[in-house]
Each structure stands twice: as C-alpha cells, then as structure tokens.
Design an enzyme around this catalytic site. Sequence first.
Site, short mmCIF file in Angstrom:
data_model
loop_
_atom_site.label_atom_id
_atom_site.label_comp_id
_atom_site.label_asym_id
_atom_site.label_seq_id
_atom_site.Cartn_x
_atom_site.Cartn_y
_atom_site.Cartn_z
CB CYS A 128 71.13 -4.47 -40.74
SG CYS A 128 72.31 -5.45 -39.86
CD GLU A 136 69.21 -5.87 -37.26
OE1 GLU A 136 70.03 -6.74 -36.95
OE2 GLU A 136 69.18 -5.34 -38.38
P1 NAP Z 1 62.49 -11.91 -44.94
O1 NAP Z 1 61.71 -12.02 -46.18
O2 NAP Z 1 61.99 -10.97 -43.92
O3 NAP Z 1 62.57 -13.38 -44.31
C1 NAP Z 1 63.21 -13.62 -43.08
C2 NAP Z 1 62.61 -14.85 -42.43
O4 NAP Z 1 61.26 -14.58 -42.04
C3 NAP Z 1 62.54 -16.03 -43.36
O5 NAP Z 1 62.77 -17.19 -42.58
C4 NAP Z 1 61.12 -16.01 -43.86
O6 NAP Z 1 60.62 -17.27 -44.20
C5 NAP Z 1 60.37 -15.50 -42.66
N1 NAP Z 1 59.17 -14.74 -43.03
C6 NAP Z 1 59.15 -13.58 -43.72
N2 NAP Z 1 57.89 -13.15 -43.86
C7 NAP Z 1 57.09 -14.05 -43.25
C8 NAP Z 1 55.70 -14.16 -43.04
N3 NAP Z 1 54.85 -13.23 -43.53
N4 NAP Z 1 55.24 -15.21 -42.38
C9 NAP Z 1 56.07 -16.14 -41.90
N5 NAP Z 1 57.41 -16.12 -42.06
C10 NAP Z 1 57.92 -15.08 -42.72
O7 NAP Z 1 63.99 -11.52 -45.21
P2 NAP Z 1 65.03 -12.08 -46.28
O8 NAP Z 1 64.51 -13.29 -46.95
O9 NAP Z 1 66.29 -12.22 -45.57
O10 NAP Z 1 65.26 -10.92 -47.33
C11 NAP Z 1 64.24 -10.20 -47.94
C12 NAP Z 1 64.45 -8.73 -47.71
O11 NAP Z 1 64.71 -8.49 -46.31
C13 NAP Z 1 65.63 -8.09 -48.39
O12 NAP Z 1 65.38 -7.72 -49.69
C14 NAP Z 1 65.90 -6.92 -47.49
O13 NAP Z 1 65.09 -5.84 -47.88
C15 NAP Z 1 65.51 -7.34 -46.14
N6 NAP Z 1 66.61 -7.67 -45.20
C16 NAP Z 1 66.96 -6.76 -44.28
C17 NAP Z 1 67.94 -7.07 -43.38
C18 NAP Z 1 68.36 -6.10 -42.33
O14 NAP Z 1 69.33 -6.38 -41.68
N7 NAP Z 1 67.65 -5.03 -42.12
C19 NAP Z 1 68.58 -8.30 -43.40
C20 NAP Z 1 68.19 -9.23 -44.36
C21 NAP Z 1 67.20 -8.90 -45.24
P3 NAP Z 1 60.77 -17.88 -45.68
O15 NAP Z 1 62.13 -18.48 -45.74
O16 NAP Z 1 59.70 -18.88 -45.72
O17 NAP Z 1 60.60 -16.75 -46.64
#
Ligand code: NAP
Length: 500
Positions: free
Chosen positions: A296, A259
């Site tokens: 979201c 999502e």
């Molecule tokens: P994220 O960066 O996508 O990370 C979510 C999970 O995925 C974390 O456990 C992260 O690990 C892992 N991950 C991300 N990229 C990866 C990769 N290339 N390889 C392996 N694992 C990976 O999301 P976030 O930390 O929650 O927030 C960052 C951004 O996500 C926000 O600024 C926002 O834009 C977006 N967000 C959107 C929603 C939504 O509902 N649409 C919700 C939350 C966040 P690590 O802990 O090691 O980074």
Amino acid sequence: MIGKHYIAGQWTGSDKTFLSAPAQGPAQEFCVGTPDLVEAACSAAEAAFDAYARTSAETRAGFLNAIADEIEARAEEITETGSRETGLPEARLQGERGRTTGQLRLFADHILKGDYLDRRHDPALPDRQPLPRPDLRMIQRPIGPVAVFGASNFPLAFSVAGGDTASALAAGCPVVVKGHSAHPGTSEIVARAIEAATLACGMPSGVFSLIQGGRRDVGTALVTHPLIRAVGFTGSLAGGRALFDLCAARPDPIPFFGELGSVNPMFILPGALSAKSAALAEGWAASLTMGAGQFCTNPGVAVLPAGPDATGFADAATKALSATMAQVMLTDGIAQAYHDGCDRMGQGDHVQGLLVSSRQSREAAPSLFRTTGAAFLDNPNLQHEVFGPLGLIVEVDGAGQMKQIAAGLEGQLTCTLHMDDADTETARALLPILERKAGRILFNGFPTGVEVCDSMVHGGPYPASTNFGHTSVGTLSIRRWLRPVCYQDLPATLSPHLMG
Ligand code: NAP
C-alpha cells in the site's frame, strides 16, 4: 488442512466448498462462508464481550503473547503454506511473521502501561459558585465485537492475527475475521494458533472467529450485522467503498476503518535531483518493485523538474527496472488488474511508455511511464493507484507546478520529499500542503517498510483511508476500538470496573 471455519471454539463446515488458487502446488478445498455463519460468529462475539471487556490488561496481554508464541510454534508450516498460496518468497513470509508476532507483543506491552485508556479526572468542587462541580472521570472503553477483513497482500501482518485483530483484542473487543480467499490455508493455521492460545488462557470461546472467504455476501452480512460495532479493512478502493457505504447506510451507522488506495508520491526537488539522480532512480526502482509492488505504500509517482537531470533519472530508472525479474502476483485477479492498469496508463494522453511489460498470466514485470506536469494536472486518472510495480515520472516546469500537483493530490498514506540544503525553501513551501494530504511525510527515504511503533501513522485523508483521524499500524491504532465514557460521581464501590 481442516478446510473449515472456526466459529466460537468449533471447526464448522458448510455445504459448499471453493478451491484455493495457490501460486504453486495443488489447490485445496475450503468451506464457503455463509451469512448463517456470520450470525453464529457475531452472536458468540457479543456473548463473549462482557467477560472479555472486563478482563484485566494483564490477562489480555498474556493472551496476546500466547497467540504470538503459538504462531511461532507453527512458523515452518505458516511459511511453507503462505509462500505456496501467495507466491511471496519464504524470506518475506518469515519477516512478516516476525512483524506479526512483534505487533502482538507490542500491544501486550502497550496495554500494560495503561496510558492508552487516556484516563482523565476532574475532581468535584462542591463549594464552587454559582454551581458546584460534580466529580467527573473519563476513560476509554472497548466498543464491542469488531469485524476484520484479512488483506490479500499481507497474509500475516494484515490478516487473521494481524494489526487489526491484535489491536482490537488488546482493547477488549472480540473479533470476527473474514479470511481472504487468496490465502485460506495460511488463515486456517493462524486461526489454530489463536484457538490454542484461547484454550490455554481460558478466554471465552466467542472472543475470536474466522469465516473463510469465497462469497461476497459474507462481507456484506458481516458489516451490516447489528452486533458488529466497527470494521477494520485493507484492500481495494471499490471494495472498501462498497463496504463503507453499507456501514454508513445501517440504521445505526458504525465506523469503517478502511485503508484503501494510495500512490505515495515522491517530490524530488532540484538540488537533490542534480546531486544524485541515478542513486535516487535506483532506490525508487527497488522500492517500487519490492514484493511485486504489492504494498500500500508503494511509491508509484515521482514528481521532478524537467531537464537533463530528469532525463538522467528516467534513464537510470528504466535501466534498474529492466534488470528486475517478473514476479508472481498474489492472485490471478490482482495480476489482471495490474495488466489492465498498465494498458490504461499507456493509453493516457501525453503519457510515454519507457518500459512496457507484456502480459504474463500471474506474473508482473515492472512498467515505467513518463508524462508532463500539465498532463498530470489535466487527467485525474493518472493519480489512481495501479497495484503492482508501475512507476510514473511526472516532469514539472517549475516549483509552482510542483505545488499545484501537491495541492491537487487525493489523500495519501505517504508523501516523500527528496531534498538537500539548497531545496529548503521549496520544501518549506510544500510541507504545509503535504501535511493536509498524507498520514506520513518522509524526507530522503522510500516509503515501503512501515515501522510498527508508537509514532507510526498508516492512514490519511480519503481515499488513503476512510477515517482520516486514525492509523491502522502502530499502537495508536487501538483507539479505533475504544470509545470515551465519562462517569459522573462514580461510587467508589463501582470503580474497579474501570481498571481494564
Ligand atoms: P478487495 O477486492 O477489496 O477485497 C478485500 C476483501 O473485501 C475481500 O475479503 C473481499 O471479499 C471483500 N470485498 C470486496 N468487495 C466487496 C463487496 N463489494 N462486498 C463484500 N465484500 C467485498 O481487495 P483484494 O482482493 O485484496 O485485491 C483487489 C485489489 O485491491 C488489488 O488489485 C488492489 O488494487 C487493491 N489492494 C490494495 C491494497 C492497499 O493496501 N491499498 C491492498 C490489497 C489490495 P472476497 O474475498 O469475497 O472478494
């Protein structure tokens, strides 16, 4: 805090540690996840699968209810730690805990009803000409170990014992969770609740593991592990897409239920705008700033007809948003991404800043921008999500341009129509377009706040989700972890196997 991973019934350490970065209070040390721990957790999950998949619905319902009870037993600890780590107010954590235990209990009730198995039976027709028909039975079976990524913005309801875990355990699938590094302490407490329920209910130890965050290769090792059969994820478009691509590139590709982003546009039709522009603007401002906009389903874009009512709407929204205090965001990285997104929006062609917030470290104040329908159509970047309390008003030159904007949308979790009786024909024309764009269509409401129930759809065409036929909220979400199997001429002596 133990500061360790919970792997198949054992609290396990690792050589390196990382420091949590709480919004308030002292940082704490947690062990860093490693690919070796992924291997141990996935092997234990596979070892648990046969026994767990064959448990009765009553047994699994008891397990889910026990997890809910154990979470409630740690209510104060969870609220205190969760609020400190994420900066979310205590009331929000309390509400989210209720949603989390509520959805565990909802899945317990759901599997007891049995219809989630979608049993079908075509009895044998031995005398059929020209060929007899065999006896055919179809039932949904659990797929195997499932990987779940905890989301930063829902430390409980989309995390360790959140909707993905609850639905997978309900289906009969062991779960390996990668905890989010934004709330490792909260994750640990919830894992302790699951540990207690596992012991009390006599579940196999590999049924649940938690690997704490801190390293990217944990995520990559998890989605590429040969024993993992599907992945549940809520997070960023970039991270989700990277993990989705890894799942698709495996020798045996597996489904990735991600999502990702959504701007949840609202279409305000002329009759509704003229009748209540100020009330709509105030309602929008409240929805946009709830939880610092870190939902979201945050309605980031309002599309409405240009004119004096649109000006009234913009003025009322500016006033309401100006009165909203800056709020602490979930992580430094998310705050940085929000401020960068505001800067990018402000630099867009034909974009006017109505309320431009200044950079305040981990805090976010609301931001409001205005553009024209033509500029929005010309610049696809304007429909990319900025995670946080940012609103964009898009003023269109008529119903035709509104339809064009709807038709050009990427996939969305939600689209909203604000309308009154005079708008019925315009709404009738928009609805078939929006049905192809969003998982949930709202009328005269605001999309933040997702009911957990049988009819909810929290998903949508890409990039709202990577798997448009599914939902990550509500009882239908259990179908992500089930696979239909047809049994031809199944002997009666083997049929108890299908009771699940
Ligand atoms: P994220 O960066 O996508 O990370 C979510 C999970 O995925 C974390 O456990 C992260 O690990 C892992 N991950 C991300 N990229 C990866 C990769 N290339 N390889 C392996 N694992 C990976 O999301 P976030 O930390 O929650 O927030 C960052 C951004 O996500 C926000 O600024 C926002 O834009 C977006 N967000 C959107 C929603 C939504 O509902 N649409 C919700 C939350 C966040 P690590 O802990 O090691 O980074």
